[in-house]
Enzyme design. Sequence first.
Site, mmCIF file in Angstrom:
data_model
loop_
_atom_site.group_PDB
_atom_site.id
_atom_site.type_symbol
_atom_site.label_atom_id
_atom_site.label_comp_id
_atom_site.label_asym_id
_atom_site.label_seq_id
_atom_site.Cartn_x
_atom_site.Cartn_y
_atom_site.Cartn_z
ATOM 1 N N SER A 175 0.895 -1.244 -0.021
ATOM 2 C CA SER A 175 -0.071 -0.072 0.367
ATOM 3 C C SER A 175 1.094 1.596 0.085
ATOM 4 O O SER A 175 1.578 1.284 1.223
ATOM 5 C CB SER A 175 -1.042 -0.441 1.001
ATOM 6 O OG SER A 175 -1.668 1.132 1.158
ATOM 7 N N GLY A 176 0.531 1.951 -0.646
ATOM 8 C CA GLY A 176 1.473 3.810 -0.908
ATOM 9 C C GLY A 176 2.725 3.268 -1.995
ATOM 10 O O GLY A 176 3.518 4.402 -2.245
ATOM 11 N N THR A 180 -1.545 3.017 -8.003
ATOM 12 C CA THR A 180 -2.615 3.216 -8.964
ATOM 13 C C THR A 180 -2.399 4.865 -9.929
ATOM 14 O O THR A 180 -2.156 4.888 -10.678
ATOM 15 C CB THR A 180 -3.444 4.288 -7.821
ATOM 16 O OG1 THR A 180 -4.232 2.151 -6.768
ATOM 17 C CG2 THR A 180 -4.705 4.877 -8.454
ATOM 18 N N ASN A 225 -1.524 5.029 3.254
ATOM 19 C CA ASN A 225 -1.456 6.317 1.368
ATOM 20 C C ASN A 225 -2.998 7.185 1.886
ATOM 21 O O ASN A 225 -3.821 6.860 2.590
ATOM 22 C CB ASN A 225 -2.164 5.005 0.597
ATOM 23 C CG ASN A 225 -2.212 5.402 -0.482
ATOM 24 O OD1 ASN A 225 -1.971 6.915 -0.456
ATOM 25 N ND2 ASN A 225 -1.622 4.827 -1.441
ATOM 26 N N SER A 228 -5.886 5.485 -0.389
ATOM 27 C CA SER A 228 -5.765 4.342 -0.789
ATOM 28 C C SER A 228 -6.538 3.466 -1.223
ATOM 29 O O SER A 228 -7.983 3.745 -1.473
ATOM 30 C CB SER A 228 -5.104 3.632 0.580
ATOM 31 O OG SER A 228 -4.824 2.230 0.603
ATOM 32 N N SER A 229 -6.629 2.127 -2.573
ATOM 33 C CA SER A 229 -7.519 2.175 -3.036
ATOM 34 C C SER A 229 -8.288 0.691 -2.170
ATOM 35 O O SER A 229 -7.269 0.839 -1.327
ATOM 36 C CB SER A 229 -6.495 1.501 -4.524
ATOM 37 O OG SER A 229 -6.493 1.992 -4.584
ATOM 38 N N GLY A 452 -3.175 -2.900 -2.790
ATOM 39 C CA GLY A 452 -1.588 -3.649 -1.874
ATOM 40 C C GLY A 452 -1.301 -4.426 -0.580
ATOM 41 O O GLY A 452 -2.926 -3.800 0.575
ATOM 42 N N GLU A 454 -1.254 -4.728 3.430
ATOM 43 C CA GLU A 454 -1.188 -3.657 4.134
ATOM 44 C C GLU A 454 -1.371 -4.175 5.877
ATOM 45 O O GLU A 454 -1.754 -5.811 6.068
ATOM 46 C CB GLU A 454 -2.637 -2.881 4.086
ATOM 47 C CG GLU A 454 -3.471 -3.348 3.738
ATOM 48 C CD GLU A 454 -3.978 -2.117 3.793
ATOM 49 O OE1 GLU A 454 -4.476 -1.443 3.331
ATOM 50 O OE2 GLU A 454 -5.308 -2.772 3.898
#
Length: 760
Positions: A175-176, A180, A225, A228-229, A452, A454
């Site tokens: 994540s981050g 994306t 993030n 974050s998605s 991602g 996490e």
Amino acid sequence: MHNHCWVDVKEPSRAEPSRSGYRTAIGLVFYIRKVSSPLSIQPVSTRLTKERHIYKGSEVRLSRIQLNMEGALTARDRVGIQDFVLLDSYTSESAFLDNLRKRFRENLIYTYIGTLLVSVNPYKDLEIYTPKQMEIYMGVNFFELPPHLYALADNAYRTMLTEYNNHFILISGESGAGKTEASKKILQYYAVTCPCTEQLQTVRDRLLLSNPVLEAFGNAKTLRNDNSSRFGKYMDIQFDFKGAAVGGHILSYLLEKSRVVHQNHGERNFHIFYQLVEGGEEELLRWLGLERNCQHYSYLVQGECAKVSSINDKSNWRTVRKALSVIDFNENDIEHLFGIIASVLHLGNIQYDADNKGSAVIGNNAEVRWISKLLGVSVLVLQEALTHRKIETRAEEVLSPLNVDQAYYARDALAKAIYGRTFTWLVNKINESLANQDPSRKTVIGLLDIYGFEVFYINSFEQFCINYCNEKLQQLFIQLTLKSEQEEYELEGIEWEPVQYFNNKIICDLVEEKYRGIISVLDEECLRLGGATDLTFLEKLEETVGNHPHFVTHKLANQKTRKTLERGDFRLLHYAGEVTYCVIGFLDKNNDLLYRNIKEVMCKSRNLIVKQCFMPSELDSRKRPETVATQFKSSLVGLIKILTAKEPSYVRCLKPNDGKQAGRFDDVLVRHQVKYLGLMEHLRVRRAGFAYRRRYEIFLQRYKSLCPDTWPHWRGPPAEGVERLVKYIGYKPDEYKQGRTKIFIRYPRTLFATEDAFQI
Ligand code: ATP
Ligand code: MG
């Protein structure tokens, strides 16, 4: 040392620096072999000569470019190497890290491992995504320019066009790390560089604008993030035979809808809520019954960070609003859509009191009235559904009052359900607008951008699903690169020293195995009537998978580990590191129950979106819906199927530090990611292996015109034809190997030279 040299190039105005020389816009490459890096080479003068040359039967105009080679020899020390395969000490993790760090310091965030692209998040805007840059990478062979997402995107695109096959680009990282952003940049690249007619402009705009809309509804600020998605996204871009983007299709995966009703400290709800409250027009807010103050809404303030410096909700609102109209949302849709978003905010503000029997009553029904107006349902029926539960017995239906806790639970369940289903509706609606009207044959490039891996301080069912999904993608990567690559050498009879790697299949099995996996055990507990709780689920897990090497709980741990585990926790040793999950809420989230009478109310809604999201057929209580984890597992199996039918390209994103800071490269953090992403193993396989392979028939079919023996027809076995052909065009013995059914080419440059010769 000479400071200048001359090279001849065609089309001088469009000549661009490449890795080892200058290349022209239409494919001829002239190498300057002494120079190790293109970055220090600057043209000092260009001059078009009047000379005409005949090259392989065609007339070629040549010009000369004077290159300044000053500093070229020291460039490598400063900027590192752009392909890890060329690293001298390629087995050393420290050398790998040094190279990555060096390049990061020079703002060179991309590096190759063969055809795989490693990307390090710069956390600042770099001038490398301009239209000029896009033009440079258009139609240029992969290794001739400095590494870039555009090179990877262009390569997939051109292979798709020449070989008429489907591709996907797998973007992974925690994540981050920048997944994306990378997927958006690839989409922009196609939007700008692919041929586009006036008719197709709408498709292009819609493809691009689907992103801000989906991000508004599916992304949120987390501790990892700011954008974050919180859903997985797979997007097919469809191309016609001329290479124009003619349509698209999006598949979404498991939205983290619990965020609608609860956010941890330092996190936010989905962006769209803040965008609406901050940016919505006065008249709209009045119509929705909303105040322009996020602090007023209990669903927006739990994380205590409604305002984030990196996010401009107001201007994002304008973007989303505009995007919605381009994606063919009419005013009715938009009204109903924001009616739902506002209803969720009103739901969150409903407060319950207990009456003298302990039953929940709604103190002030102002919110209920707003919801009733916006969703087009009766106030009384809604109020009843938010305070009672309908129980079906054989003979009759009984309304039983809820206590205060149960009522809050029912309220939150409704908020999650309408938001989650609206998100699915939104994806479907976008898909309708992206649908390709032309039935003729098309090929696709799929972009996969999923949440991602996490780890938080407290990890729940959502992290369990997200991390399981990352395990599956890692497994696919291993299957397609390390495993099948090595198996292929063996199958083809190519001499090969096997490279050892960690195969995470063991963890995938732990989670998903039939009858014995964690999801199976969870589902069993969810189905068990009476007595099943999160803690009994944990006990069942201990019984079933207790001796698995990647699973541990407080009870099973040794003394040292036990100190770090609470009684309600289980810990998984994921490929990317340990994660401790708290079981509280697992059963509930997996069941995802919505009381029947709430469903009944929603089925009667006059809000057209809600109406489409709640079908009367689900009121049939004989059908038990699949659990959330099982649905997710099936959707991932489907995804892997979609992906394995296509040609892969990989982007591995790395996060340089945990502070979202520009310019800081945290060695320990990056080393950890390099390790778990299996980059060293990948490098070893790449280094020892072959960059390209082609079946003899295909190779011969394409290049037979380069050799008089094989042109126009070769009547013997294809392998022999290929042997003649490559000998004739001068392949050296170390550049290729012949397997049972395919030719293996070690270096990309060999194939590119052949391709260039072919195109002249
Ligand atoms: P998640 O799994 O949480 O969705 P992610 O891998 O998708 O994470 P991104 O949202 O792409 O991460 O990136 C996080 C942030 O990092 C971006 O909002 C942006 O600020 C920065 N960033 C990422 N890639 C780039 C880039 N190439 N250039 C500049 N900034 C970047
Ligand atoms: Mg993302």
